[in-house]
Motif scaffolding. Sequence first.
Motif, PDB file in Angstrom:
ATOM      1  N   PRO A 442       0.833  -1.208   0.000  1.00  0.00           N
ATOM      2  CA  PRO A 442       0.000   0.000   0.000  1.00  0.00           C
ATOM      3  C   PRO A 442       0.866   1.256   0.000  1.00  0.00           C
ATOM      4  CG  PRO A 442       0.083  -0.934   2.200  1.00  0.00           C
ATOM      5  CD  PRO A 442       0.851  -1.879   1.324  1.00  0.00           C
ATOM      6  N   VAL A 443       0.428   2.267  -0.729  1.00  0.00           N
ATOM      7  CA  VAL A 443       1.131   3.546  -0.783  1.00  0.00           C
ATOM      8  C   VAL A 443       0.104   4.676  -0.709  1.00  0.00           C
ATOM      9  CG1 VAL A 443       3.146   2.726  -2.069  1.00  0.00           C
ATOM     10  CG2 VAL A 443       1.113   3.505  -3.314  1.00  0.00           C
ATOM     11  N   ASP A 444       0.571   5.864  -0.317  1.00  0.00           N
ATOM     12  CA  ASP A 444      -0.293   7.042  -0.284  1.00  0.00           C
ATOM     13  C   ASP A 444      -0.243   7.758  -1.625  1.00  0.00           C
ATOM     14  OD1 ASP A 444      -1.227   6.757   2.298  1.00  0.00           O
ATOM     15  OD2 ASP A 444       0.425   7.894   3.184  1.00  0.00           O
ATOM     16  N   VAL A 445      -1.387   8.319  -2.020  1.00  0.00           N
ATOM     17  CA  VAL A 445      -1.479   9.055  -3.281  1.00  0.00           C
ATOM     18  C   VAL A 445      -2.161  10.400  -3.035  1.00  0.00           C
ATOM     19  CG1 VAL A 445      -2.340   9.070  -5.651  1.00  0.00           C
ATOM     20  CG2 VAL A 445      -1.653   6.908  -4.592  1.00  0.00           C
ATOM     21  N   MET A 446      -1.523  11.467  -3.515  1.00  0.00           N
ATOM     22  CA  MET A 446      -2.119  12.800  -3.500  1.00  0.00           C
ATOM     23  C   MET A 446      -2.783  13.014  -4.854  1.00  0.00           C
ATOM     24  SD  MET A 446      -0.173  16.516  -3.243  1.00  0.00           S
ATOM     25  CE  MET A 446       0.887  15.971  -1.906  1.00  0.00           C
ATOM     26  N   VAL A 447      -4.112  13.035  -4.883  1.00  0.00           N
ATOM     27  CA  VAL A 447      -4.816  13.080  -6.155  1.00  0.00           C
ATOM     28  C   VAL A 447      -4.841  14.497  -6.730  1.00  0.00           C
ATOM     29  CG1 VAL A 447      -6.231  11.056  -5.722  1.00  0.00           C
ATOM     30  CG2 VAL A 447      -7.023  13.300  -4.960  1.00  0.00           C
ATOM     31  N   PHE A 448      -4.929  14.595  -8.053  1.00  0.00           N
ATOM     32  CA  PHE A 448      -4.903  15.865  -8.752  1.00  0.00           C
ATOM     33  C   PHE A 448      -6.271  16.473  -9.007  1.00  0.00           C
ATOM     34  CE2 PHE A 448      -0.751  14.759 -11.172  1.00  0.00           C
ATOM     35  CZ  PHE A 448      -0.009  15.041 -10.037  1.00  0.00           C
ATOM     36  N   ASP A 449      -7.345  15.721  -8.902  1.00  0.00           N
ATOM     37  CA  ASP A 449      -8.656  16.178  -9.344  1.00  0.00           C
ATOM     38  C   ASP A 449      -8.989  17.547  -8.781  1.00  0.00           C
ATOM     39  OD1 ASP A 449     -12.086  15.446  -8.746  1.00  0.00           O
ATOM     40  OD2 ASP A 449     -11.163  15.978 -10.649  1.00  0.00           O
ATOM     41  N   GLY A 450      -9.263  18.495  -9.676  1.00  0.00           N
ATOM     42  CA  GLY A 450      -9.608  19.844  -9.246  1.00  0.00           C
ATOM     43  C   GLY A 450      -8.427  20.694  -8.853  1.00  0.00           C
ATOM     44  N   VAL A 451      -7.188  20.167  -8.993  1.00  0.00           N
ATOM     45  CA  VAL A 451      -5.993  20.918  -8.594  1.00  0.00           C
ATOM     46  C   VAL A 451      -5.137  21.248  -9.806  1.00  0.00           C
ATOM     47  CG1 VAL A 451      -3.890  20.869  -7.208  1.00  0.00           C
ATOM     48  CG2 VAL A 451      -6.005  19.883  -6.310  1.00  0.00           C
ATOM     49  N   ILE A 452      -4.742  20.190 -10.544  1.00  0.00           N
ATOM     50  CA  ILE A 452      -3.923  20.409 -11.755  1.00  0.00           C
ATOM     51  C   ILE A 452      -4.826  20.394 -12.976  1.00  0.00           C
ATOM     52  CG2 ILE A 452      -2.243  19.281 -13.266  1.00  0.00           C
ATOM     53  CD1 ILE A 452      -0.543  18.680 -10.981  1.00  0.00           C
TER      54      ILE A 452
END
Length: 452
Positions: A442-452
């Motif tokens: 398992p890994v952490d993910v910082m999602v882009f939706d609405g940011v990039i």
Amino acid sequence: MKTIAQIAAELQGYDPQALSAADVNAFLHRLVEPLTATETLPLFNALGRVLAEDVVSPISVPPHDNSAMDGYAFAGAQLMPGQPLTLRVVGTALAGKAWAGTVGPGECVKIMTGAIMPAGLDTVVPQEFTTAGAEGHITIAADVLKTGDNRRFKGEDLMQGSVALARGALLTPAALGLVASLGLPTVTVFRRLRVAYFSTGDEILSLGEPPREGAVYDSNRYTVFGLLTRLGVEVIDLGVVRDDPAQLEAAFRTAARRADAIITSGGVSVGEADHTRTMMKKLGDVAFWRIAMRPGRPMAVGRIAATEKNRAKSASSAYPSSAGSYQNDIEAPSGGAVLFGLPGNPVAVMVTFLAFVRPALLRMMGSTHTAPPLLRATSTEAMRKKSGRTEYQRGLVTTAADGTLHVRTTGNQGSGVLSSMVQANGLIVLHHGQGNVAVGDPVDVMVFDGVI
């Protein structure tokens, strides 16, 4: 307002040459201060703004007990385990007005979704759970519902006098709808944050200039503009500034007079053959970091002072806005502007912005929710990782057949490979103390939706 030295003294083990990502955010949290100026806006103009005061509900929502279904309202005490219930329909309650009749034992009222529950009735049976009988009767099958089912209580969403939205909340589309449901036409928000941005370096080409050997077109200007626009700040675009002391000083002074924060890209690495670092030192209280991260190791932070009475003069009109119009003269805070000096590589600019600058700007905007949310996903590939630094891998998150999230990298992770950022929908965050990642970890993910 604390100096760089005072903030550094508060952080245990502070080392500007080997700063962890967590310490960077801790430092910036102390460096930046929330805005205090406010304005009152109509709801249609408030999307993306930050509340400057609590929104207190002037009414209860819903204002009455009402039906959650189209069906029949009746007194639930008549339900008996294992037995059907037959009731006579004595009227119809429509949404928007109270039904004025009375209901006795063995009777019910046909009711529409949202209609006020008639007095003495506490249960609604959905229409599909009934069968029609003779002479206006309906029959409810045995054991299909319980007393109190399908009734919404007065104030179930919000009670009159309660806090509907707290100070510091970001006004999302759902939040605007909530405020409107209270009958409130306006909200009080913090004023819009002003952020000035420019790229530095003689090797940078603006769009429209012909190619030349050793030069590259300025992509950072457009990605940073997009990131800031998505954040909802007022962007003051100062373009490309050449590696010339006089031009750099003019750009920094203009930015400090007109903005709350300044973002630059390029010229912050040790040994750079340009004047950007020198000018930052001359004009402000600035720290130069080597962050234990990849990509994005060099970064400068601090404050840039304005020489005059913190008001933009007519000379500042030499810089057009990104939209092609000229900015009006505006007054900046007396302490000048907070500086974020980012690396020059395109991916490193975006990573440092997302990991550090965006949370700091949100804090300046008055938001109480600044940390980017992290999702947990299963890695579908092995990744090599050195402990002792934070790595941000460009990743593509997908949903597996069983509903779990999976993630893989987008390939080449070089800090100049901009196409890999376009292909990604998030950053795989491999934390400071984390080692190699195996398939299935398992890994952490910082999602882009609405940011990039």
